[in-house]
Scaffold this motif. Structure first.
Motif, PDB file in Angstrom:
ATOM      1  N   ALA A   1       0.804  -1.301   0.035  1.00  0.00           N
ATOM      2  CA  ALA A   1       0.049  -0.033   0.271  1.00  0.00           C
ATOM      3  C   ALA A   1       0.656   1.334  -0.099  1.00  0.00           C
ATOM      4  CB  ALA A   1      -0.795   0.072   1.223  1.00  0.00           C
ATOM      5  N   ALA A   2       1.866   1.277   0.729  1.00  0.00           N
ATOM      6  CA  ALA A   2       2.648   2.360   0.628  1.00  0.00           C
ATOM      7  C   ALA A   2       3.576   2.512  -0.637  1.00  0.00           C
ATOM      8  CB  ALA A   2       3.723   2.268   1.943  1.00  0.00           C
ATOM      9  N   ARG A   3       3.863   1.407  -1.263  1.00  0.00           N
ATOM     10  CA  ARG A   3       4.375   1.632  -2.514  1.00  0.00           C
ATOM     11  C   ARG A   3       3.388   2.068  -3.550  1.00  0.00           C
ATOM     12  NH1 ARG A   3       5.732  -3.917  -4.442  1.00  0.00           N
ATOM     13  NH2 ARG A   3       3.990  -3.717  -5.640  1.00  0.00           N
ATOM     14  N   GLU A   4       2.365   1.383  -3.707  1.00  0.00           N
ATOM     15  CA  GLU A   4       1.406   1.782  -4.735  1.00  0.00           C
ATOM     16  C   GLU A   4       0.721   3.129  -4.391  1.00  0.00           C
ATOM     17  OE1 GLU A   4      -1.398  -1.282  -5.420  1.00  0.00           O
ATOM     18  OE2 GLU A   4       0.139  -2.794  -5.424  1.00  0.00           O
ATOM     19  N   THR A   5       0.476   3.772  -3.335  1.00  0.00           N
ATOM     20  CA  THR A   5      -0.018   4.981  -3.065  1.00  0.00           C
ATOM     21  C   THR A   5       1.130   6.065  -3.068  1.00  0.00           C
ATOM     22  OG1 THR A   5       0.172   4.591  -0.642  1.00  0.00           O
ATOM     23  CG2 THR A   5      -1.826   3.927  -1.575  1.00  0.00           C
ATOM     24  N   ARG A   6       2.114   5.528  -2.795  1.00  0.00           N
ATOM     25  CA  ARG A   6       3.298   6.605  -2.494  1.00  0.00           C
ATOM     26  C   ARG A   6       3.093   7.468  -1.196  1.00  0.00           C
ATOM     27  NH1 ARG A   6       5.337   8.032  -8.638  1.00  0.00           N
ATOM     28  NH2 ARG A   6       5.042   6.057  -9.346  1.00  0.00           N
ATOM     29  N   LEU A   7       2.274   6.986  -0.412  1.00  0.00           N
ATOM     30  CA  LEU A   7       2.419   7.502   1.198  1.00  0.00           C
ATOM     31  C   LEU A   7       3.352   6.930   1.789  1.00  0.00           C
ATOM     32  CD1 LEU A   7      -1.673   7.352   1.451  1.00  0.00           C
ATOM     33  CD2 LEU A   7      -0.313   9.271   0.730  1.00  0.00           C
ATOM     34  N   PRO A   8       4.112   7.741   2.780  1.00  0.00           N
ATOM     35  CA  PRO A   8       4.818   7.200   3.963  1.00  0.00           C
ATOM     36  C   PRO A   8       4.195   6.052   4.448  1.00  0.00           C
ATOM     37  CG  PRO A   8       4.339   9.726   4.226  1.00  0.00           C
ATOM     38  CD  PRO A   8       3.354   9.053   3.290  1.00  0.00           C
ATOM     39  N   LEU A   9       5.177   4.901   4.693  1.00  0.00           N
ATOM     40  CA  LEU A   9       4.987   3.807   5.335  1.00  0.00           C
ATOM     41  C   LEU A   9       4.133   4.140   6.686  1.00  0.00           C
ATOM     42  CD1 LEU A   9       4.794   0.568   5.443  1.00  0.00           C
ATOM     43  CD2 LEU A   9       7.008   0.731   6.337  1.00  0.00           C
ATOM     44  N   ALA A  10       4.444   5.037   7.312  1.00  0.00           N
ATOM     45  CA  ALA A  10       3.963   5.297   8.704  1.00  0.00           C
ATOM     46  C   ALA A  10       2.357   5.745   8.620  1.00  0.00           C
ATOM     47  CB  ALA A  10       4.709   6.748   9.448  1.00  0.00           C
ATOM     48  N   THR A  11       1.847   6.188   7.412  1.00  0.00           N
ATOM     49  CA  THR A  11       0.739   6.256   7.208  1.00  0.00           C
ATOM     50  C   THR A  11      -0.287   5.124   7.698  1.00  0.00           C
ATOM     51  OG1 THR A  11       1.178   7.781   5.328  1.00  0.00           O
ATOM     52  CG2 THR A  11      -1.040   7.019   5.369  1.00  0.00           C
ATOM     53  N   PHE A  12       0.218   4.120   7.491  1.00  0.00           N
ATOM     54  CA  PHE A  12      -0.474   2.775   7.670  1.00  0.00           C
ATOM     55  C   PHE A  12      -0.163   2.128   8.937  1.00  0.00           C
ATOM     56  CE2 PHE A  12       0.357   3.393   3.017  1.00  0.00           C
ATOM     57  CZ  PHE A  12      -0.977   3.549   2.856  1.00  0.00           C
ATOM     58  N   PRO A  13      -1.154   1.706   9.615  1.00  0.00           N
ATOM     59  CA  PRO A  13      -0.674   1.255  11.117  1.00  0.00           C
ATOM     60  C   PRO A  13       0.046   0.100  10.888  1.00  0.00           C
ATOM     61  CG  PRO A  13      -3.100   1.895  10.880  1.00  0.00           C
ATOM     62  CD  PRO A  13      -2.431   1.858   9.521  1.00  0.00           C
ATOM     63  N   GLU A  14       0.913  -0.194  12.055  1.00  0.00           N
ATOM     64  CA  GLU A  14       1.667  -1.143  12.000  1.00  0.00           C
ATOM     65  C   GLU A  14       1.067  -2.628  12.368  1.00  0.00           C
ATOM     66  OE1 GLU A  14       5.465  -1.255  14.351  1.00  0.00           O
ATOM     67  OE2 GLU A  14       5.665   1.155  13.968  1.00  0.00           O
ATOM     68  N   THR A  15      -0.136  -2.503  12.883  1.00  0.00           N
ATOM     69  CA  THR A  15      -0.924  -3.886  13.071  1.00  0.00           C
ATOM     70  C   THR A  15      -2.366  -3.504  12.319  1.00  0.00           C
ATOM     71  OG1 THR A  15      -1.840  -2.981  15.117  1.00  0.00           O
ATOM     72  CG2 THR A  15       0.150  -4.318  15.445  1.00  0.00           C
ATOM     73  N   CYS A  16      -2.686  -4.590  11.820  1.00  0.00           N
ATOM     74  CA  CYS A  16      -4.129  -4.552  11.110  1.00  0.00           C
ATOM     75  C   CYS A  16      -5.382  -3.894  11.838  1.00  0.00           C
ATOM     76  CB  CYS A  16      -4.514  -5.980  10.708  1.00  0.00           C
ATOM     77  SG  CYS A  16      -5.816  -6.070   9.557  1.00  0.00           S
ATOM     78  N   PRO A  17      -5.533  -2.650  11.131  1.00  0.00           N
ATOM     79  CA  PRO A  17      -6.832  -1.882  12.023  1.00  0.00           C
ATOM     80  C   PRO A  17      -8.034  -2.541  11.471  1.00  0.00           C
ATOM     81  CG  PRO A  17      -6.114  -0.791   9.640  1.00  0.00           C
ATOM     82  CD  PRO A  17      -5.260  -2.168   9.786  1.00  0.00           C
TER      83      PRO A  17
END
Length: 161
Positions: free
Chosen positions: A125-141
């Protein structure tokens, strides 16, 4: 020589597992059907059976990985939502449901499957959206129930998505 004739020979005289996997599988299945258990390549048969189980687990992880990827993209890029994402979510929900229905023994490994799927989905998701990895929670939301039942429609009037 037919596979059945080969199956009648001792295991060491058959096709080696490493030399011709397809022929080896045919010889082993013929031996099993003939009840010639002493001629079986037990070690490699055990490994292949175990591998089949791992394959089913990996099918579940794969379906959940794609599902979670599109859920993350859906939630973090609302302006870029597509019908394709919603259809992919529905498709992967069905795939995961089929795997679980066909393999109820996987229920004891659902948390592990979800963790594996999410770890990779987050990176993708970080790669495809080009958003920072930190945008996405470390554990599944998302809960497993939410993954399978949450509605995903772009247009509220669109019943096909």
């Amino acid at each position: 020589m037919t596979a059945l004739a080969k199956a009648a020979r001792p295991a060491e005289a058959g096709t080696a597992y490493a030399d011709d996997f397809y022929t080896w599988t045919q010889e082993q299945s013929a031996r099993l059907r003939a009840g010639d258990l002493t001629a079986l390549d037990l070690q490699n048969l055990a490994e292949e059976i175990e591998s089949l189980g791992k394959s089913e687990f990996n099918s579940l992880v794969s379906a959940w990985r794609v599902l979670l990827l599109h859920m993350l993209k859906f939630d973090h890029q609302p302006a870029r939502r597509t019908r394709s994402w919603t259809l992919s979510i529905k498709e992967q929900c069905k795939e995961a449901s089929f795997v679980l229905k066909d393999n109820p023994g996987l229920k004891s490994r659902l948390d592990e499957a979800l963790e594996r799927a999410y770890d990779t989905a987050r990176l993708r998701a970080a790669r495809e959206t080009r958003l920072p990895l930190a945008t996405f929670p470390e554990t599944c939301p998302y809960t497993r129930d939410e993954m399978l039942t949450r509605p995903f429609a772009i247009d509220p009037d669109d019943t096909t998505a």
